[in-house]
Design an enzyme around this catalytic site. Structure first.
Site, PDB file in Angstrom:
ATOM      1  N   GLY A 156       0.852  -1.199   0.000  1.00 50.64           N
ATOM      2  CA  GLY A 156       0.000   0.000   0.000  1.00 50.64           C
ATOM      3  C   GLY A 156       0.883   1.242   0.000  1.00 50.64           C
ATOM      4  NE  ARG A 157      -3.093   6.551  -0.011  1.00 52.74           N
ATOM      5  CZ  ARG A 157      -4.233   5.929   0.241  1.00 52.74           C
ATOM      6  NH1 ARG A 157      -4.297   4.955   1.117  1.00 52.74           N
ATOM      7  NH2 ARG A 157      -5.356   6.292  -0.381  1.00 52.74           N
ATOM      8  CB  ILE A 158       2.733   2.859   4.834  1.00 53.01           C
ATOM      9  CG1 ILE A 158       1.649   3.839   5.322  1.00 53.01           C
ATOM     10  CG2 ILE A 158       3.910   2.842   5.800  1.00 53.01           C
ATOM     11  CD1 ILE A 158       0.897   3.400   6.564  1.00 53.01           C
ATOM     12  CB  THR A 236       5.031  -0.263  11.642  1.00 50.69           C
ATOM     13  OG1 THR A 236       5.298  -0.593  10.273  1.00 50.69           O
ATOM     14  CG2 THR A 236       6.323  -0.068  12.370  1.00 50.69           C
ATOM     15  NE  ARG A 238      -4.819  -1.268  13.712  1.00 50.43           N
ATOM     16  CZ  ARG A 238      -4.341  -0.087  13.320  1.00 50.43           C
ATOM     17  NH1 ARG A 238      -3.047   0.114  13.265  1.00 50.43           N
ATOM     18  NH2 ARG A 238      -5.170   0.896  13.006  1.00 50.43           N
ATOM     19  CD  GLU A 267      -1.409  -1.570  20.083  1.00 50.09           C
ATOM     20  OE1 GLU A 267      -2.045  -0.504  19.962  1.00 50.09           O
ATOM     21  OE2 GLU A 267      -0.704  -2.044  19.188  1.00 50.09           O
ATOM     22  CG  HIS A 286      -0.191   1.727  17.705  1.00 46.33           C
ATOM     23  ND1 HIS A 286      -1.236   0.824  17.656  1.00 46.33           N
ATOM     24  CD2 HIS A 286      -0.151   2.294  16.476  1.00 46.33           C
ATOM     25  CE1 HIS A 286      -1.796   0.858  16.462  1.00 46.33           C
ATOM     26  NE2 HIS A 286      -1.160   1.741  15.724  1.00 46.33           N
TER      27      HIS A 286
END
Ligand code: GLV
Length: 321
Positions: A156-158, A236, A238, A267, A286
Site C-alpha cells: 500500500g501507500r506506506i 508497524t 497491527r 494494547e 504504537h
C-alpha cells in the site's frame, strides 16, 4: 437544530473549535485514557456524528444504540476497530485518514528497523548501566542494513514510501501482496515474491497489511520457521497479524535474530509481556504516525470528513463509499 458530534478523546482546541462553530460538540475529557464503554454507549445515543480513535470499538451494539448516527470519522488509517459492514447496513458513512500519515509511518518503520538491527536501545542501556569497560571488536554487533534484502508484506501507500527509504540504503526490495502490482515493480525497482520465498530470502521482513480476521496470526510458527537466522521482523501494522507466542519462541530459540514491534495484540501492552523481556526486541507504544504535523493533519482530516458529510458533500476519505 445543530447536528450533534461526540469526540471520544480530548483533542487540541484548534481542532475542536472548527467543529463547535458548526455543531453541538461533546468530548470525552481525558487525553490518555480510553472512554469507558458504558459512557461511550450512553454518549452516542443522540449523536449524528462520532470522531473516534483506533482504541474505540464501533460495533453492532453501538450502532444499534446510536439511532441518529450518520458518520463515524476514525482518526487512523486502519479501521479494524469499526464494523464497517454493520455501518453500511445502517447507512452510516465511515471515514479514515489515509495519505497524511504515509511518510511519518514509513519513517518510523525504517527507524525501528535501524534501531533493531543496530541494537540502539540495548546499546544505550549498556552505556548508562556503567558496564562499558572498553571499546572492543565484537561489542554490540548488530546486522548490516546497507545492501541487505527487505521483504515487504503488503504494497500500500506506506510500503511504497518505505521502498524509497530502503532504496537509499541500496537494499534489494522484494514484496508480497494479495494482488501482484506489476506496474509498481518497474516504477519502484522491486520484485514480487510469494510469501514462502519472501520469508526465506529476507534479512528484514516488514509487515504493512491492514488487519482483518482473515490475516489474524498471518505470521505464525511455520512462517517464522522459514525466516533466516539473521532475520529481523518489523511490525508497524497491527499486532494481531503476528502470533506473539510463536514470535517469542522463535526469538528465544534463535530461529530469527530480532524483532521491532510498534504494535501488539493487546494494547496497551502489559509491562510483564514476555516479548518485553527480550533484549533482541525493540518495542514502541504504537507511534507509527506520531509526529506533531501528521497527528494534527489526521485530526483535521477527520474533522473535514465530518463537516463534508453534514454539508451534504462527499467525505474526503470514505472507507465505504
Ligand atoms: C495507526 O495505526 C493507524 O491506523 O493510523
Amino acid at each position: 437544530m445543530k447536528s450533534k458530534v461526540y469526540i471520544t478523546r480530548k483533542l487540541p482546541e484548534g481542532i475542536v473549535s472548527r467543529l463547535s462553530e458548526r455543531f453541538e460538540v461533546r468530548m470525552y475529557q481525558e487525553e490518555d485514557s480510553i472512554v469507558p464503554r458504558d459512557i461511550l454507549l450512553n454518549e452516542v445515543k443522540d449523536v449524528d456524528g462520532i470522531i473516534c480513535l483506533l482504541t474505540d470499538k464501533i460495533d453492532q451494539e453501538l450502532l444499534d444504540k446510536a439511532k441518529n448516527l450518520k458518520v463515524v470519522a476514525n482518526i487512523a488509517v486502519g479501521y479494524n476497530n469499526i464494523d464497517v459492514n454493520a455501518a453500511v447496513k445502517k447507512g452510516v458513512v465511515v471515514t479514515n485518514t489515509p495519505g497524511v500519515l504515509t511518510e511519518a509511518t514509513a519513517d518510523l518503520t525504517f527507524a525501528l528497523l535501524m534501531a533493531t538491527a543496530r541494537r540502539i536501545p540495548d546499546a544505550s542501556n549498556y552505556l548508562r548501566s556503567g558496564e562499558w569497560g572498553a571499546w572492543s571488536l565484537m561489542q554490540m554487533t548488530g546486522q548490516e542494513i546497507y545492501e541487505a534484502t527487505i521483504g515487504i508484506i503488503g504494497l500500500g501507500r506506506i510500503a511504497e514510501s518505505l521502498v524509497k527509504r530502503a532504496k537509499g540504503f541500496n537494499m534489494r526490495v522484494i514484496y508480497y501482496n494479495r494482488t501482484r502490482k506489476v506496474d509498481k515493480e518497474a516504477e519502484l525497482g522491486i520484485e514480487y515474491c510469494d510469501l514462502h520465498s519472501l520469508l526465506q530470502q529476507s534479512d528484514f521482513v516488514s509487515i504493512l497489511i491492514p488487519y482483518s480476521p482473515d490475516v489474524h496470526h498471518f505470521i505464525g510458527k511455520s512462517e517464522l520457521q522459514l525466516m533466516k537466522k539473521n532475520a529481523i521482523l518489523i511490525n508497524t501494522a497491527r499486532g494481531g497479524i503476528v502470533d506473539e507466542g510463536a514470535l517469542y519462541d522463535a526469538l528465544v530459540k534463535g530461529q530469527i535474530w530480532g524483532a521491532g514491534l510498534d504494535v501488539f495484540e493487546k494494547e496497551p501492552v502489559p509491562v510483564d509481556h514476555p516479548l518485553l523481556s527480550l533484549p533482541n526486541v525493540v518495542t514502541l507504544p504504537h507511534i507509527g504516525s506520531s509526529t506533531v504535523k501528521t497527528r494534527l493533519q489526521m485530526a483535521t482530516l477527520a474533522v473535514d470528513n465530518i463537516i463534508n458529510v453534514f454539508e451534504g458533500k462527499e467525505p474526503l476519505t470514505p472507507v465505504n463509499s
